[in-house]
Design an enzyme around this catalytic site. Structure first.
Site, PDB file in Angstrom:
ATOM      1  N   ALA A   1       0.715  -1.029   0.013  1.00 43.15           N
ATOM      2  CA  ALA A   1       0.108  -0.159  -0.341  1.00 43.15           C
ATOM      3  C   ALA A   1       0.753   1.309  -0.195  1.00 43.15           C
ATOM      4  O   ALA A   1       0.710   2.313   0.548  1.00 43.15           O
ATOM      5  CB  ALA A   1      -1.027  -0.314   1.176  1.00 43.15           C
TER       6      ALA A   1
ATOM      7  N   ARG B   1      -2.663   8.826 -10.926  1.00 47.15           N
ATOM      8  CA  ARG B   1      -3.554   8.544 -11.280  1.00 47.15           C
ATOM      9  C   ARG B   1      -4.556   9.399 -10.690  1.00 47.15           C
ATOM     10  O   ARG B   1      -5.409   9.874 -11.556  1.00 47.15           O
ATOM     11  CB  ARG B   1      -3.834   8.010 -12.378  1.00 47.15           C
ATOM     12  CG  ARG B   1      -2.417   8.348 -13.940  1.00 47.15           C
ATOM     13  CD  ARG B   1      -2.865   7.170 -14.789  1.00 47.15           C
ATOM     14  NE  ARG B   1      -2.578   5.947 -14.496  1.00 47.15           N
ATOM     15  CZ  ARG B   1      -3.705   5.113 -15.400  1.00 47.15           C
ATOM     16  NH1 ARG B   1      -4.666   5.140 -15.552  1.00 47.15           N
ATOM     17  NH2 ARG B   1      -3.231   3.936 -14.460  1.00 47.15           N
TER      18      ARG B   1
ATOM     19  N   THR C   1       8.385  -3.949  -6.343  1.00 49.07           N
ATOM     20  CA  THR C   1       7.017  -4.865  -5.454  1.00 49.07           C
ATOM     21  C   THR C   1       7.517  -6.084  -5.360  1.00 49.07           C
ATOM     22  O   THR C   1       7.341  -5.899  -3.610  1.00 49.07           O
ATOM     23  CB  THR C   1       6.059  -5.260  -6.723  1.00 49.07           C
ATOM     24  OG1 THR C   1       6.688  -5.874  -8.059  1.00 49.07           O
ATOM     25  CG2 THR C   1       4.659  -4.731  -6.786  1.00 49.07           C
TER      26      THR C   1
ATOM     27  N   ASN D   1      -6.369   2.299 -11.014  1.00 47.67           N
ATOM     28  CA  ASN D   1      -5.605   3.373 -10.657  1.00 47.67           C
ATOM     29  C   ASN D   1      -6.708   4.562 -10.724  1.00 47.67           C
ATOM     30  O   ASN D   1      -4.745   6.130 -10.826  1.00 47.67           O
ATOM     31  CB  ASN D   1      -4.299   2.864 -12.163  1.00 47.67           C
ATOM     32  CG  ASN D   1      -4.326   1.846 -11.377  1.00 47.67           C
ATOM     33  OD1 ASN D   1      -3.390   1.984 -10.457  1.00 47.67           O
ATOM     34  ND2 ASN D   1      -4.014   0.556 -12.282  1.00 47.67           N
TER      35      ASN D   1
ATOM     36  N   ARG E   1     -29.631   8.867  11.305  1.00 45.68           N
ATOM     37  CA  ARG E   1     -27.609   9.669  11.270  1.00 45.68           C
ATOM     38  C   ARG E   1     -27.478   8.469  12.916  1.00 45.68           C
ATOM     39  O   ARG E   1     -28.837   7.873  13.089  1.00 45.68           O
ATOM     40  CB  ARG E   1     -27.599  10.835  11.862  1.00 45.68           C
ATOM     41  CG  ARG E   1     -27.885  12.089  11.052  1.00 45.68           C
ATOM     42  CD  ARG E   1     -27.701  13.673  11.414  1.00 45.68           C
ATOM     43  NE  ARG E   1     -26.433  13.515  11.503  1.00 45.68           N
ATOM     44  CZ  ARG E   1     -26.637  14.481  13.120  1.00 45.68           C
ATOM     45  NH1 ARG E   1     -27.333  15.783  12.654  1.00 45.68           N
ATOM     46  NH2 ARG E   1     -24.933  14.671  13.036  1.00 45.68           N
TER      47      ARG E   1
ATOM     48  N   LYS F   1     -31.207  11.470  15.061  1.00 46.09           N
ATOM     49  CA  LYS F   1     -29.840  11.046  15.510  1.00 46.09           C
ATOM     50  C   LYS F   1     -29.512  10.872  17.420  1.00 46.09           C
ATOM     51  O   LYS F   1     -29.762  11.163  17.763  1.00 46.09           O
ATOM     52  CB  LYS F   1     -29.209  12.795  15.234  1.00 46.09           C
ATOM     53  CG  LYS F   1     -27.592  12.397  15.302  1.00 46.09           C
ATOM     54  CD  LYS F   1     -26.618  13.550  15.896  1.00 46.09           C
ATOM     55  CE  LYS F   1     -27.620  13.499  17.801  1.00 46.09           C
ATOM     56  NZ  LYS F   1     -26.090  14.169  18.840  1.00 46.09           N
TER      57      LYS F   1
ATOM     58  N   ASN G   1     -46.840  10.265  19.584  1.00 49.34           N
ATOM     59  CA  ASN G   1     -46.912  11.155  18.784  1.00 49.34           C
ATOM     60  C   ASN G   1     -46.354  12.167  18.408  1.00 49.34           C
ATOM     61  O   ASN G   1     -46.488  12.774  18.875  1.00 49.34           O
ATOM     62  CB  ASN G   1     -47.986  11.007  18.362  1.00 49.34           C
ATOM     63  CG  ASN G   1     -48.155  12.018  16.964  1.00 49.34           C
ATOM     64  OD1 ASN G   1     -47.930  12.292  16.302  1.00 49.34           O
ATOM     65  ND2 ASN G   1     -49.468  11.262  16.022  1.00 49.34           N
TER      66      ASN G   1
ATOM     67  N   ASN H   1     -30.779  20.535  21.572  1.00 41.44           N
ATOM     68  CA  ASN H   1     -29.969  19.630  22.387  1.00 41.44           C
ATOM     69  C   ASN H   1     -28.795  19.954  22.123  1.00 41.44           C
ATOM     70  O   ASN H   1     -27.969  19.730  22.946  1.00 41.44           O
ATOM     71  CB  ASN H   1     -30.135  17.688  21.708  1.00 41.44           C
ATOM     72  CG  ASN H   1     -29.141  17.698  19.865  1.00 41.44           C
ATOM     73  OD1 ASN H   1     -29.566  18.925  19.061  1.00 41.44           O
ATOM     74  ND2 ASN H   1     -28.689  17.520  19.875  1.00 41.44           N
TER      75      ASN H   1
HETATM   76  C1  UD1 Z   1       2.267  -5.341 -10.450  1.00 41.78           C
HETATM   77  C2  UD1 Z   1       3.142  -6.706 -11.418  1.00 41.78           C
HETATM   78  C3  UD1 Z   1       2.486  -7.445 -12.665  1.00 41.78           C
HETATM   79  C4  UD1 Z   1       1.102  -6.399 -12.684  1.00 41.78           C
HETATM   80  C5  UD1 Z   1       0.190  -6.216 -12.070  1.00 41.78           C
HETATM   81  C6  UD1 Z   1      -1.444  -6.296 -11.169  1.00 41.78           C
HETATM   82  C7  UD1 Z   1       5.330  -6.562 -10.273  1.00 41.78           C
HETATM   83  C8  UD1 Z   1       6.616  -6.025 -10.669  1.00 41.78           C
HETATM   84  N1  UD1 Z   1       4.685  -5.779 -11.648  1.00 41.78           N
HETATM   85  O1  UD1 Z   1       2.448  -4.418 -11.587  1.00 41.78           O
HETATM   86  O2  UD1 Z   1       3.045  -8.152 -12.971  1.00 41.78           O
HETATM   87  O3  UD1 Z   1       0.302  -7.361 -14.316  1.00 41.78           O
HETATM   88  O4  UD1 Z   1       0.528  -5.480 -10.187  1.00 41.78           O
HETATM   89  O5  UD1 Z   1      -2.004  -4.886 -11.284  1.00 41.78           O
HETATM   90  O6  UD1 Z   1       5.036  -6.309  -9.151  1.00 41.78           O
HETATM   91  N2  UD1 Z   1       3.471  -1.301  -4.726  1.00 41.78           N
HETATM   92  C9  UD1 Z   1       4.376  -0.043  -3.235  1.00 41.78           C
HETATM   93  N3  UD1 Z   1       5.484   0.101  -2.840  1.00 41.78           N
HETATM   94  C10 UD1 Z   1       6.626  -0.170  -4.354  1.00 41.78           C
HETATM   95  C11 UD1 Z   1       5.428  -0.481  -5.913  1.00 41.78           C
HETATM   96  C12 UD1 Z   1       4.577  -1.318  -5.370  1.00 41.78           C
HETATM   97  O7  UD1 Z   1       3.490  -0.806  -2.150  1.00 41.78           O
HETATM   98  O8  UD1 Z   1       7.753   0.277  -4.724  1.00 41.78           O
HETATM   99  C13 UD1 Z   1       2.938  -1.439  -4.245  1.00 41.78           C
HETATM  100  C14 UD1 Z   1       1.409  -0.394  -4.363  1.00 41.78           C
HETATM  101  O9  UD1 Z   1       1.258   0.715  -4.444  1.00 41.78           O
HETATM  102  C15 UD1 Z   1       0.128  -1.331  -5.286  1.00 41.78           C
HETATM  103  C16 UD1 Z   1       0.863  -2.723  -5.935  1.00 41.78           C
HETATM  104  O10 UD1 Z   1       2.370  -2.349  -4.674  1.00 41.78           O
HETATM  105  O11 UD1 Z   1      -0.700  -1.608  -5.033  1.00 41.78           O
HETATM  106  C17 UD1 Z   1       1.751  -3.087  -7.042  1.00 41.78           C
HETATM  107  O12 UD1 Z   1       2.148  -1.581  -7.600  1.00 41.78           O
HETATM  108  P1  UD1 Z   1       2.082  -1.906  -9.281  1.00 41.78           P
HETATM  109  O13 UD1 Z   1       3.149  -0.498  -9.590  1.00 41.78           O
HETATM  110  O14 UD1 Z   1       0.478  -0.705  -9.328  1.00 41.78           O
HETATM  111  O15 UD1 Z   1       2.431  -2.212 -10.441  1.00 41.78           O
HETATM  112  P2  UD1 Z   1       2.333  -2.766 -11.612  1.00 41.78           P
HETATM  113  O16 UD1 Z   1       3.317  -2.080 -11.930  1.00 41.78           O
HETATM  114  O17 UD1 Z   1       0.748  -2.346 -11.962  1.00 41.78           O
HETATM  115 MG    MG Z   2      -1.157  -1.390 -10.831  1.00 38.82          MG
END
Ligand code: UD1
Ligand code: MG
Length: 451
Positions: free
Chosen positions: A9, A15, A81, A226, A315, A333, A359, A368
């Site tokens: 995360a 974007r 990743t 995205n 609420r 509420k 009623n 309040n």
């Molecule tokens: C990645 C996969 C790709 C797959 C796709 C699916 C890799 C290299 N590629 O690509 O094969 O088809 O997801 O959606 O893994 N993130 C981090 N730190 C980082 C980079 C990413 O936490 O340094 C998190 C992002 O927040 C996201 C997830 O990892 O939740 C995926 O990263 P993203 O950059 O979207 O990877 P893709 O290029 O989409």
């Molecule tokens: Mg992605």
């Protein structure tokens, strides 16, 4: 076998064009991260590690709200990743079992799919979740040989032939923790993006003679977000499914596409929801209720047989017992409305309890808030509150009380008593006509003067 979830995360989500970290954007009023964590709960994880980077403080606060047991680790630079998963290394140094990698921006993975991934680990050291994409676009491609996954090639690095493959990488995977961290240490960044790719685990595992396989899921489960457009599309997918489930459970949605549900909305059988109703988080509606058009409900409970709306607002803390009626332009509420009580028109009932069968007349308001503190209003059973009564809290009215229309109640009213607090009426015979004649004469003089 114990399981640790590692939830990625840290990405910025450029974007999204937002100050809010991407994973905190909501779908059906729960953040994407919450959806992912709730799905992960199906594996009964021993540890949950969220890798945060962009907006880490906000992510940390959100994680604490969702699951106290979850830990947050920092990835200060987003180098890919594999690098992201590696940030969980220290936190998991004493952990033995499986690591399941989830994405915080892939909210719809099902419990069943995660269970199938973990089950597939019985015959493979590394299990990747794939899907057959209608439009494979820029996803990583899964290069299979029979049941065996040979490698994952990123779109940017793929040949023409590889790009023709429709079986794509969701990014989710399951692997023994010690194997995963051993292999992660070997991953480099010599590729088209200069990033550390988690997908390289596959080839490294194969090189060690490990078994690697892929489990397939429905494409809808891997839906990633995205952009705001993706977010709206993901929300729409959620809504369609949730409406369908409710209708299958015996709820009537008169115009399903206009009813907006929250991730946790619960509605009982034979309840009717009219068009244009919005459910915020934390709503339970029991069986046989009617929620009329243009009502907005959040954090409330509506019991069997009650009628709400049109144009009602419930609420947090609104607790409606059986057969209550809450009518148009009424806001409730933090208030309990007991069985059979009615608040039918233009009222605000906050921090109150209304007794059974009472009623509440049109335009009644519980005052309040004194500007600093909130105070309670209590009304007993079978009471009749006259129209346009102001109840200046704290105040208590007993059973079978009445108030005259326009009364400002500032003192408690004992059971059976009538409270009237308004100036006495003074009627002056003939005065209306006299006044009208005077005004008409004055207008005539003025018009003449201006000619
Ligand atoms: C990645 C996969 C790709 C797959 C796709 C699916 C890799 C290299 N590629 O690509 O094969 O088809 O997801 O959606 O893994 N993130 C981090 N730190 C980082 C980079 C990413 O936490 O340094 C998190 C992002 O927040 C996201 C997830 O990892 O939740 C995926 O990263 P993203 O950059 O979207 O990877 P893709 O290029 O989409
Ligand atoms: Mg992605």
């Amino acid at each position: 076998m114990s399981t640790a979830l590692v939830v990625l995360a840290a990405g910025k989500g450029t974007r999204m064009n937002s100050d809010l970290p991407k994973v905190l954007h909501p779908i059906a009023q729960a953040s994407m991260l919450e959806h992912a964590l709730v799905a992960g709960r199906a594996l009964d994880p021993e540890r949950i590690i969220v890798v945060a980077g962009h907006g880490a403080e906000a992510v940390r606060a959100a994680v604490a709200e969702i699951d106290e047991s979850a830990e947050v680790v920092l990835q200060t630079e987003q180098l890919g990743t594999a690098h992201a998963v590696d940030q969980a290394r220290d936190a998991l140094k004493d952990f033995s079992g499986d690591v399941v990698v989830l994405y915080g921006d892939t909210p719809f993975v099902s419990a069943d799919t995660l269970e199938r991934m973990v089950a597939a680990r019985a015959n493979a050291d590394l299990v990747v979740l794939g899907f057959h994409a209608a439009d494979p676009a820029r996803y990583g491609r899964l290069v299979m040989q029979g049941d065996s996954l040979e490698r994952i090639v990123e779109f940017k690095d793929a040949s023409e032939d590889e790009r023709a493959i429709g079986f794509c990488n969701s990014g989710l995977m399951a692997c023994d923790a010690s194997l995963m961290f051993d292999l992660l240490a070997k991953i480099g960044n010599e590729n088209a993006s200069g990033e550390y790719y988690l997908t390289d685990l596959v080839e490294l595992a194969r090189a060690e003679g490990r078994a690697v396989t892929a489990v397939a899921c429905d494409e809808a489960e891997t839906l990633g977000v995205n952009s705001r457009l993706d977010l709206a599309a993901a929300d729409a997918v959620f809504q369609t499914k949730a409406r369908q489930e409710l209708m299958e459970l015996g709820v009537t949605l008169m115009a399903p596409e206009t009813v907006y549900l929250a991730f946790d909305t619960v509605i009982g059988r034979d309840t009717v929801i009219e068009p244009n109703v919005v459910f915020g988080p934390g709503v339970t509606v029991e069986s046989g209720a009617v929620i009329r058009a243009f009502s907005h409900l959040e954090g409330c409970h509506v019991s069997r047989g009650s009628k709400v709306g049109p144009f009602a607002r419930l609420r947090p803390g609104a607790e409606l017992a059986e057969d209550t009626h809450i009518g148009n332009f009424v806001e409730i509420k933090n208030a309990e409305i007991a069985e059979g009580a009615k608040v039918n028109h233009l009222s605000y009932i906050g921090d109150a309890s209304i007794g059974a069968g009472s009623n509440i007349g049109a335009g009644t308001i519980t005052c309040n808030y004194d500007g600093v503190m909130k105070h309670r209003t209590t009304i007993g059973a079978r009471s009749f509150i006259g129209s346009n009564t102001l109840l200046v809290a704290p105040v208590t009215l007993g059973d079978e009380t009445m108030t005259g229309s326009g009364t400002v109640v500032t003192k408690d009213v004992e059971a059976g008593a009538l409270a009237i607090a308004r100036p006495r009426q003074d009627t002056k015979p003939g005065y209306a006509r006299k006044l009208m004649d005077m005004l008409r004469a004055k207008k005539a003089r003025l018009t003449k003067g201006s000619e």
